[in-house]
Design an enzyme around this catalytic site. Structure first.
Site, short mmCIF file in Angstrom:
data_model
loop_
_atom_site.label_atom_id
_atom_site.label_comp_id
_atom_site.label_asym_id
_atom_site.label_seq_id
_atom_site.Cartn_x
_atom_site.Cartn_y
_atom_site.Cartn_z
N GLU A 123 0.84 -1.21 0.00
CA GLU A 123 0.00 0.00 0.00
C GLU A 123 0.87 1.26 0.00
O GLU A 123 0.56 2.24 -0.68
CB GLU A 123 -0.93 -0.01 1.22
CG GLU A 123 -1.96 -1.14 1.16
CD GLU A 123 -2.92 -1.12 2.33
OE1 GLU A 123 -2.49 -1.48 3.45
OE2 GLU A 123 -4.08 -0.72 2.14
N GLU A 143 -3.61 -10.12 3.91
CA GLU A 143 -4.69 -9.73 4.83
C GLU A 143 -5.71 -10.85 4.98
O GLU A 143 -6.24 -11.07 6.07
CB GLU A 143 -5.38 -8.45 4.32
CG GLU A 143 -4.61 -7.16 4.57
CD GLU A 143 -3.52 -6.87 3.55
OE1 GLU A 143 -3.21 -7.76 2.72
OE2 GLU A 143 -2.97 -5.76 3.58
C1 1HE Z 1 6.78 -8.80 12.01
C2 1HE Z 1 6.08 -8.66 10.80
C3 1HE Z 1 4.87 -7.94 10.83
C4 1HE Z 1 7.86 -9.80 10.42
N1 1HE Z 1 4.46 -7.44 12.01
N2 1HE Z 1 6.34 -8.27 13.15
N3 1HE Z 1 2.04 -8.69 7.06
C5 1HE Z 1 2.26 -10.01 6.96
O1 1HE Z 1 1.39 -10.83 7.14
C6 1HE Z 1 3.68 -10.43 6.67
C7 1HE Z 1 4.25 -11.15 7.87
N4 1HE Z 1 5.68 -11.38 7.72
C8 1HE Z 1 6.20 -12.36 6.95
O2 1HE Z 1 5.52 -13.06 6.23
C9 1HE Z 1 7.68 -12.55 7.02
O3 1HE Z 1 8.14 -12.01 8.26
C10 1HE Z 1 8.47 -11.89 5.86
C11 1HE Z 1 8.21 -12.67 4.56
C12 1HE Z 1 8.08 -10.43 5.66
C13 1HE Z 1 9.99 -11.92 6.18
O4 1HE Z 1 10.37 -13.26 6.50
P1 1HE Z 1 11.77 -13.48 7.26
O5 1HE Z 1 11.95 -14.97 7.36
O6 1HE Z 1 12.84 -12.68 6.62
O7 1HE Z 1 11.60 -12.82 8.72
P2 1HE Z 1 10.81 -13.41 9.99
O8 1HE Z 1 11.71 -14.36 10.74
O9 1HE Z 1 9.48 -13.93 9.63
O10 1HE Z 1 10.58 -12.08 10.86
C14 1HE Z 1 11.64 -11.43 11.52
C15 1HE Z 1 11.05 -10.68 12.69
O11 1HE Z 1 10.17 -9.68 12.19
C16 1HE Z 1 10.20 -11.57 13.59
O12 1HE Z 1 10.31 -11.05 14.89
P3 1HE Z 1 11.24 -11.75 16.02
O13 1HE Z 1 11.02 -10.91 17.23
O14 1HE Z 1 10.74 -13.16 16.11
O15 1HE Z 1 12.65 -11.68 15.48
C17 1HE Z 1 8.81 -11.35 13.07
O16 1HE Z 1 7.82 -11.60 14.05
C18 1HE Z 1 8.88 -9.87 12.74
N5 1HE Z 1 7.88 -9.51 11.73
N6 1HE Z 1 6.77 -9.28 9.83
C19 1HE Z 1 5.18 -7.61 13.13
N7 1HE Z 1 4.15 -7.73 9.74
C20 1HE Z 1 -3.24 -0.84 7.10
S1 1HE Z 1 -3.70 -2.42 6.99
C21 1HE Z 1 -2.38 -3.32 6.36
C22 1HE Z 1 -2.61 -4.76 6.60
C23 1HE Z 1 -1.39 -5.57 6.40
O17 1HE Z 1 -0.32 -5.07 6.14
S2 1HE Z 1 -1.60 -7.25 6.57
C24 1HE Z 1 -0.05 -7.94 6.20
C25 1HE Z 1 0.79 -8.10 7.44
#
Ligand code: 1HE
Length: 270
Positions: A123, A143
């Site tokens: 977005e 989402e």
């Molecule tokens: C996060 C987030 C997040 C990572 N919020 N903490 N977005 C999503 O559904 C995408 C969710 N994220 C992923 O699918 C993956 O993290 C990625 C593909 C982006 C990256 O993968 P990777 O293997 O490089 O990293 P990771 O091990 O998954 O994440 C590293 C850290 O970032 C980890 O935290 P840690 O404390 O365990 O090290 C994750 O929890 C954290 N992290 N993504 C919070 N999104 C206005 S409305 C909009 C609506 C949306 O955007 S919905 C989509 C949300």
């Protein structure tokens, strides 16, 4: 004649999740939360709003990029707490206000994409004017899987970029597009090799910064309205904007330079 920005650096230095740098007339806004994959928290939304609402008048273009292995993981899911409906609306409206500053602010914005460009990250990218993608970029709207809905303007901007049918498919099936396919369907304008996104984005921003400011203003603020207007209103608005632009001193100087063979010719490929 362009001068370098004299930014209020104190305001930008106070931002915690963004790094804002100035390169001549180009402002570089770097998402700097790599440990959380640049997930957009309420604080980051507020900082994006502040940064883009305070682009200095001397700036002519901006670039947005992300630190680490991904451009942006979208909404910070850890902040998804129990909200009332009214609070949910206000949360989404805060994103709208911030991204409105990106799309309809002072300067055109180029975004350099790599890795995940998902959810709210897509977005944000959609609010920029020019998108450059490295080959590592991938796009998704998870989402649906998270049980939520787009709230950062994606429902308005993405169908205009890629079509309602493609966005519907992405949201219902969780389909992700890789960088090559994203380029084909119109998510990016430019596709570049790994590690080249920021440099390519800065080059494009410098090129944009060299345009007449009034032309850039018209492209950012008038063209989208004309494109959405009924044709009769659109033709009239276009003629008004054309007359205003050609009457500008900058247009006179640039035409003079062309006829004096001081201006570059149009090249076949850029
Ligand atoms: C996060 C987030 C997040 C990572 N919020 N903490 N977005 C999503 O559904 C995408 C969710 N994220 C992923 O699918 C993956 O993290 C990625 C593909 C982006 C990256 O993968 P990777 O293997 O490089 O990293 P990771 O091990 O998954 O994440 C590293 C850290 O970032 C980890 O935290 P840690 O404390 O365990 O090290 C994750 O929890 C954290 N992290 N993504 C919070 N999104 C206005 S409305 C909009 C609506 C949306 O955007 S919905 C989509 C949300």
């Amino acid at each position: 004649m362009q001068t370098s920005p004299r930014p209020n650096t104190a305001l930008f230095d106070a931002l915690r999740l963004l790094q804002v740098r100035f390169d001549g007339t180009v402002v570089h806004v770097h998402l700097n939360r790599p440990d959380k994959r640049n997930a957009i928290s309420d604080e980051m939304v507020a900082e994006l709003h502040t940064a883009f609402a305070n682009i200095p008048p001397e700036a002519r273009a901006a670039v947005v990029s992300g630190e680490g292995t991904h451009f942006c993981a979208g909404l910070d899911l850890s902040e998804l707490e129990e909200r009332t409906v009214a609070e949910g609306i206000l949360h989404s409206r805060a994103w709208h206000a911030a991204f409105d500053q990106v799309q309809f602010g002072r300067v055109p914005v180029v975004v350099a994409l790599h890795g995940a460009v998902v959810g709210g990250g897509l977005e944000l990218a959609a609010a920029a004017h020019v998108r450059v993608a490295e080959r590592s970029a991938f796009y998704a709207l998870p989402e649906g899987q998270r049980g939520i809905f787009v709230g950062g303007g994606g429902a308005v901007r993405l169908p205009r970029l890629i079509g309602l049918a493609r966005m519907t498919d992405m949201m219902l099936t969780g389909r992700a597009y890789n960088a090559e396919d994203g380029q084909i369907i119109g998510l990016s304008h430019y596709l570049v090799e790994a590690g080249q996104g920021l440099a390519a984005g800065m080059d494009l921003a410098r090129r944009i910064a060299g345009n007449a400011p009034l032309t850039n203003f018209a492209v950012m603020h008038v063209l989208p309205r004309i494109a959405e207007a009924d044709p009769a209103s659109g033709f009239l608005t276009e003629s008004l904007m054309a007359a205003i632009a050609q009457d500008d001193e900058e247009a006179r100087l640039r035409l003079k330079a062309f006829f004096e063979k001081q201006a570059p010719k149009v090249r076949g490929k850029s």
